[in-house]
Scaffold this active site. Structure first.
Site, PDB file in Angstrom:
ATOM      1  N   ASP A 164       0.856  -1.180   0.000  1.00  0.00           N
ATOM      2  CA  ASP A 164       0.000   0.000   0.000  1.00  0.00           C
ATOM      3  C   ASP A 164       0.895   1.234   0.000  1.00  0.00           C
ATOM      4  O   ASP A 164       1.428   1.624   1.029  1.00  0.00           O
ATOM      5  CB  ASP A 164      -0.914   0.007   1.238  1.00  0.00           C
ATOM      6  CG  ASP A 164      -1.990  -1.080   1.181  1.00  0.00           C
ATOM      7  OD1 ASP A 164      -1.809  -2.060   0.425  1.00  0.00           O
ATOM      8  OD2 ASP A 164      -2.994  -0.953   1.903  1.00  0.00           O
ATOM      9  N   LYS A 231      -6.774   3.291  -3.357  1.00  0.00           N
ATOM     10  CA  LYS A 231      -7.181   3.305  -1.948  1.00  0.00           C
ATOM     11  C   LYS A 231      -7.356   4.739  -1.511  1.00  0.00           C
ATOM     12  O   LYS A 231      -6.586   5.618  -1.906  1.00  0.00           O
ATOM     13  CB  LYS A 231      -6.091   2.600  -1.141  1.00  0.00           C
ATOM     14  CG  LYS A 231      -6.271   2.604   0.362  1.00  0.00           C
ATOM     15  CD  LYS A 231      -5.167   1.770   1.041  1.00  0.00           C
ATOM     16  CE  LYS A 231      -5.155   1.974   2.545  1.00  0.00           C
ATOM     17  NZ  LYS A 231      -4.073   1.214   3.198  1.00  0.00           N
ATOM     18  N   LYS A 267     -10.267   0.440  -2.418  1.00  0.00           N
ATOM     19  CA  LYS A 267     -10.187   0.213  -0.970  1.00  0.00           C
ATOM     20  C   LYS A 267     -10.407   1.504  -0.207  1.00  0.00           C
ATOM     21  O   LYS A 267      -9.523   2.354  -0.148  1.00  0.00           O
ATOM     22  CB  LYS A 267      -8.807  -0.369  -0.618  1.00  0.00           C
ATOM     23  CG  LYS A 267      -8.598  -0.587   0.896  1.00  0.00           C
ATOM     24  CD  LYS A 267      -7.236  -1.191   1.202  1.00  0.00           C
ATOM     25  CE  LYS A 267      -6.956  -1.217   2.693  1.00  0.00           C
ATOM     26  NZ  LYS A 267      -5.609  -1.728   3.006  1.00  0.00           N
TER      27      LYS A 267
END
Lengths: 331, 474, 293
Positions: A164, A231, A267
């Site tokens: 991430d 995300k 996300k």
């Protein structure tokens, strides 16, 4: 998009998206492309998100949604005070969220800092739960490029299945889109590991991007640079994930697939604490991106406390009784 | 595995108590009518809900007399600040009984509970709150301070309670008394409102509710002792009313039909535009006088907009009005359904291409799937006539001038929509559109402070806001 | 009497005023206008149904341009009418003397009032929006503004009695509001209207903004009342004739014209008017826009 180039779909694990060469040839062509995306009207987007939030999900639909949400959780601990013990406990919970109920599915992944990847990996063993690691000088992204890449390589080397990363919001807001694009590409290359490339989630930190137009542009930028997931947030900046931000990102992945054939996951992370909230997000996924995204491969919740609420609601549906926090583990 | 089926989420009917029969509300009491009675049914099931009195000439006369008495003896003399308190009371009771009103409206009208709960009932309450505050401030309105007397008001079936509030709240605030006739297919919330008037201890005769069909309405608006006529409904009936009051001293406001253009430019925020298109034509099953029933889309984005629109239409949930997840409910009556079907058939015969969202329709009741016609030209009847159903006609244009010309090429002029991210274009186009309400980058928004009403054959007068007082003052 | 030394009058036949020009009635008909004592004054054009239709077409054609001008400019143009009227005092005074039987002093006073009325209305052009418009505080993130806009082509039956002040008082508010007008002048007293047309033609009023018909209302009024391209109808000229007024109001319903009904008797035109003659020919347009970033 009528005003945009249509690239050919590239193989999923190509280091960069091949079809965007014309668009990413220069700062100005990239800017023209991103600013040529349809605008987002703030009020309209927020009202659409709020409207979807009024769906009433009951009984069988609720049971389905709760189990799905559990399977989509990236169980997260990203604190300076994290310990090996905490990560181990978290990993155990990830595999068996409700020890009392073997029908309860595992979560999608455990999300930790790079130094905890090995611990989590060991604890999770051969289970299907992935290890996700934040990287690239999380959460601010303020470090030299070689530091960010080293951070990424460390995580991958320690066994991270998913990385991430954060984008350089300063560069994005300054309009240096090409720089952001190239950074994402470089991190993507750094994700290559021995057992295949780690999946790359690109954190936009939407709370700092300020406008939905920026969220849409950043989403496209990340997807064009090869993100597997986009995300919302690090969880360290307020506001974190919100329904309208997620709506705009879901529209982006939907449109991106329509144009390129490639699916990108979404996300939302931070601020999603209740089952009710999670279900609203699933409704949004269902009605905006479409049912194809209703899989942990394509939608995740970055959350820590959400899981316990999902478990309590799950228990209530099964037993008819309301449960309490004392009956579920804190981590 | 990844099929997310929403289980039924019905709102409970237990909260409403529908009586087997209703009389007329005249002089503060429910009284038997002198005429026949008629049945009101639930359009989603065709179940008979109740039997309602059909007011005849005698009944209308009694109601007007009761209103006259109340005006000259009580309401017309009452200080504004006292009238205000009654209106505030009514507003509060509407809020307190909001769920009951929402469920009842949904049952009687066929519209989704989501809309009655989130739109009809809250805005109805808001209208009473808004005009309550005007009652003792009329001298600041610029429209005079004297009431007119008795208002005869006739409202349609598409927003029964909301239209009632648009009519009654300003009338009462200005010191008028009213005789209101709800539509024959949707009398129940008006009758519940009559109970609310009792609950609020509103002086008898200030509000009178008489049920009935076209004859009752005609008798009411042509009654010689009515000072003011307010009508919302079809242009055809509006025209007849305009003729019937000719030569009288009656003041008239008419809020009539429309065939609104919803103009989408190529630089529009497309996802929100698609929402606006959907909201414009499928909100309330398209039973909306200001519905965006003509989509004018710039040719360069026409395919893309249509693709997105159809995809979005695929997620509309058509069915049980009381299910909280229903987006599109039942068509209000068999008659209206027949009209929608007829015009849709004409659309096909005239060569337009018809597409309906795939959806399962219930076996009983009156249903029509969300439908879009493409390849429509200005000459098609479906581009000119008000269908008053979930049917969208799509036309294309190339230049702003062409868009405006097509938008204005109609005898109607109620509303219009403009979608573009370019500010100066919004202002230019909004200026050029001959319509009483222009929604730019939004659609079908209503508010008690915002005047609503049409140009040309969409009627005259404004309802809502400071402008809405003009119709009830001298 | 030495007829050789008597100069013979040049008898005038006045024409209509349509689209900025002075056509004869297409029917070719005219009628005799007499003074209050029944003496011949002039011939005036007897407008036909076709003339009324032509006038509506001219007014419609002029509408986009006129309504599209800035309010400031419309005010200037109307003020300019007042200026030009001042230049034609003798002609107006003579017309009022003949038509309304007034003394030169009384006629002069009526003219003063007429000019003042134009000046009064001229000033309204750029204030109306502020006085009758509204910013509306809706309960949501929306900009919401209501502004007045001209309703379109307005047909006006001018008062029969007050042939100049009355005429000015019914025409000025319509054009100040941005509408264009077809006005049927007083049948018996058309000459002030004819002179007014000459003023308009030599001032800055664009052709077609004001169109003046002379002749019998029996011919023109039904055409105007039933015309589907007329947006509003002012029946002031039928004061005291409820039967015909009612008939025209019924015809006007064909396209839902905004109708200003005939008063029971012709009003006192010397009283300062209110806003209603302007607001009667205005629509309110409400524009919504989201407020966001």
């Amino acid at each position: 998009m009528t005003s945009t180039a249509t690239p050919t779909a590239g193989p999923h694990d190509d280091p960069v998206e091949p079809g965007w060469a014309d668009v990413t040839a220069s700062e100005s062509s990239l800017r023209r492309f991103l600013h040529g995306l349809p605008g987002v009207d703030q009020v309209g987007a927020e009202q659409r998100a709020a409207g979807l939030g009024t769906r009433s999900i009951k009984t069988t639909a609720k049971a389905f949604a709760i189990d799905l949400a559990i399977r989509m959780v990236d169980l997260t601990t990203l604190e300076g005070q994290d310990t090996r013990g905490k990560v181990k406990a978290l990993s155990a919970k990830a595999m068996r969220p409700d020890p009392a109920d073997p029908t309860c599915p595992p979560v999608a992944a455990v999300c930790v800092y790079p130094d905890m990847v090995a611990v989590a990996k060991e604890a999770l063993g051969a289970s299907e739960v992935h290890v996700a690691s934040v990287a690239t000088a999380f959460p601010s992204g303020r470090a030299a490029m070689d530091v960010k890449l080293a951070d990424t390589r460390d995580a991958v080397a320690a066994g991270a299945d998913e990385v991430d990363m954060v984008i350089d919001r300063g560069a994005f807001l300054a309009g240096h889109y090409l720089q952001v694009f190239e950074e994402i590409g470089a991190v993507r290359e750094a994700c290559a590991g021995e057992g295949g490339a780690a999946h790359l989630k690109v954190i936009l930190e939407t709370g700092e991007l300020q406008t939905y137009d920026n969220v849409r542009r950043a989403s496209w930028l990340a997807m064009m640079a090869g993100a597997d997931f986009i995300k919302t947030s690090t969880g360290k900046v307020q506001p974190a994930a919100t329904p309208p931000v997620t709506l705009v990102m879901l529209e982006a992945v939907r449109d991106y697939r329509e144009q390129t054939g490639r699916m990108v996951g979404v996300k939302p992370a931070g601020g999603i604490r209740t089952s009710k909230d999670a279900i609203k997000y699933l409704v949004m996924v269902n009605e905006v991106a479409g049912p194809d995204w209703l899989e942990p491969d394509w939608f995740r919740f970055g959350a820590s406390t959400l899981l316990n609420d999902l478990l309590m609601q799950r228990t209530r549906l099964a037993t008819g009784r309301y449960s309490g926090p004392d009956y579920f583990t804190l981590d | 595995m990844n099929t997310f089926e929403y289980a039924p989420a019905p709102e409970s009917r237990a909260i409403v108590d529908i009586k087997p029969s209703y009389g007329l509300f005249v002089g503060g009491e429910f009284v038997d009518g002198h005429g026949r009675s008629f049945k009101t049914i639930s359009p989603s099931t065709e179940e008979v809900l109740s039997e309602v009195a059909e007011a005849d000439e005698t009944d209308v006369d009694l109601a007007v007399k009761a209103a006259r008495r109340a005006h000259s003896r009580v309401w017309g003399r009452m200080p504004g600040k006292e009238r205000a308190k009654y209106l505030f009371r009514i507003a509060r009771i509407i809020q307190e009984r909001g769920r009951e009103l929402a469920v009842l409206e949904s049952i009687d009208n066929g519209k989704p509970i989501k809309e009655t709960r989130d739109v009809d009932v809250p805005i109805a309450a808001a209208h009473f709150f808004y005009y309550a505050g005007w009652a003792d401030k009329l001298k600041y309105s610029g429209h005079g301070t004297e009431s007119l007397g008795v208002a005869g008001q006739v409202i349609p079936w598409n927003f029964p309670l909301l239209m009632l509030s648009w009519k009654i709240a300003p009338a009462l605030a200005c010191g008028n008394t009213v005789v209101l006739k709800p539509a024959e297919t949707t009398p129940l919330t008006a009758l519940l409102f009559a109970e609310i008037c009792q609950q609020a201890d509103l002086p008898p005769g200030v509000v009178n509710i008489i049920t009935g069909a076209g004859d009752t309405g005609r008798t009411l608006v042509s009654h010689p002792d009515v000072d003011k006529v307010a009508f919302t409904g079809s242009t055809e009936v509006g025209r007849a009313i305009a003729k019937s009051v000719a030569g009288s001293d009656k003041r008239v406001t008419l809020e009539l039909g429309g065939k609104a253009a919803n103009i989408v430019f190529d630089d529009a925020p497309l996802d929100q535009a698609v929402e606006g298109i959907v909201n414009g034509i499928f909100f309330n099953q398209g039973h909306v006088c200001c519905a965006g029933s003509r989509l004018l889309v710039q040719e360069s984005v026409a395919d893309e907009v249509l693709g997105r629109l159809k995809r979005r239409m695929g997620t509309l949930r058509v069915g049980d009005p009381l299910d909280k997840n229903t987006d599109v409910g039942a068509i209000n009556s068999a008659e209206q359904l027949a009209k929608i079907r007829r015009l849709s058939q004409i659309g096909e015969q005239e060569g337009a291409e018809r597409w309906s969202a795939p959806c399962d329709l219930p076996d009983h009741g009156f249903w029509f799937p969300p439908t879009v016609f493409t390849g429509v030209t200005q000459a098609h009847r479906i581009a000119r006539e008000e269908i008053f159903g979930p049917v969208l006609s799509v036309l294309t244009f190339r230049t702003p001038g062409e868009a405006v010309e097509k938008a204005n090429n109609t005898p109607y002029g109620l509303s219009a929509g403009v979608w573009t991210e370019k500010g100066s274009r919004i202002l230019k186009v909004a200026n050029a559109l001959r319509a009483g309400v222009v929604w730019a980058n939004t659609f079908n928004k209503f508010d008690p402070t915002s005047p609503f009403g049409g140009y040309k054959e969409s009627g005259y007068g404004r309802e809502g806001g400071r402008h809405g007082l003009e119709a009830y003052l001298r | 009497m030495n007829t050789a030394s008597t100069r013979i009058d040049v008898r005038k036949t006045y024409k209509l005023f349509i689209g900025g020009g002075f056509p004869r009635s297409e029917s070719g008909h005219s009628y005799v206008v007499s003074d209050v004592r029944g003496r011949f004054v002039a011939n005036a054009a007897l407008a036909s149904r076709k003339d009324a239709r032509d006038a509506v077409a001219a007014a419609r054609k002029a509408f986009p341009g006129w309504s599209g001008r800035t309010a400031y400019n419309r005010g200037q143009v109307v003020y300019r009418i007042a200026e030009v009227m001042e230049d034609r005092r003798p002609q107006f005074v003579e017309a009022l003397r003949q038509g309304e039987g007034r003394t030169p002093a009384a006629a002069g006073k009526v003219l003063d009032e007429s000019i003042d009325r134009l000046v009064w209305y001229a000033g309204w052009a750029d204030k109306l929006t502020q006085v009758v418009g509204n910013a509306n505080p809706v309960a949501g993130p929306f900009f919401n503004l209501s502004t007045p806009e001209p309703t379109g082509v307005v047909a006006v039956l001018a008062p029969q009695g007050s042939s100049l002040l009355g005429l000015v008082s019914v025409v000025a508010p319509v054009i100040v509001a941005g509408d264009t007008v077809v006005v049927a002048a007083s049948t018996e007293r058309p000459l002030p209207a004819v002179t007014f047309a000459e003023v308009l033609a030599t001032s800055d009023v664009p052709g077609g903004v004001v169109n003046i018909l002379t002749g019998s209302l029996d011919r023109t009024a039904p055409t105007l009342a039933s015309h589907m391209d007329v947006n509003a109808l002012d029946l002031t000229g039928l004061a005291g004739d409820p039967e015909q007024a009612t008939e025209l109001e019924i015809q006007a319903a064909a396209n839902l014209k905004r109708v200003r009904r005939a008063p029971a008797a012709e009003p006192d035109w010397s009283v300062e008017p209110g806003l209603d003659r302007m607001t009667d020919v205005l629509e309110t347009k409400t524009v919504w826009h989201p407020i966001g970033v």
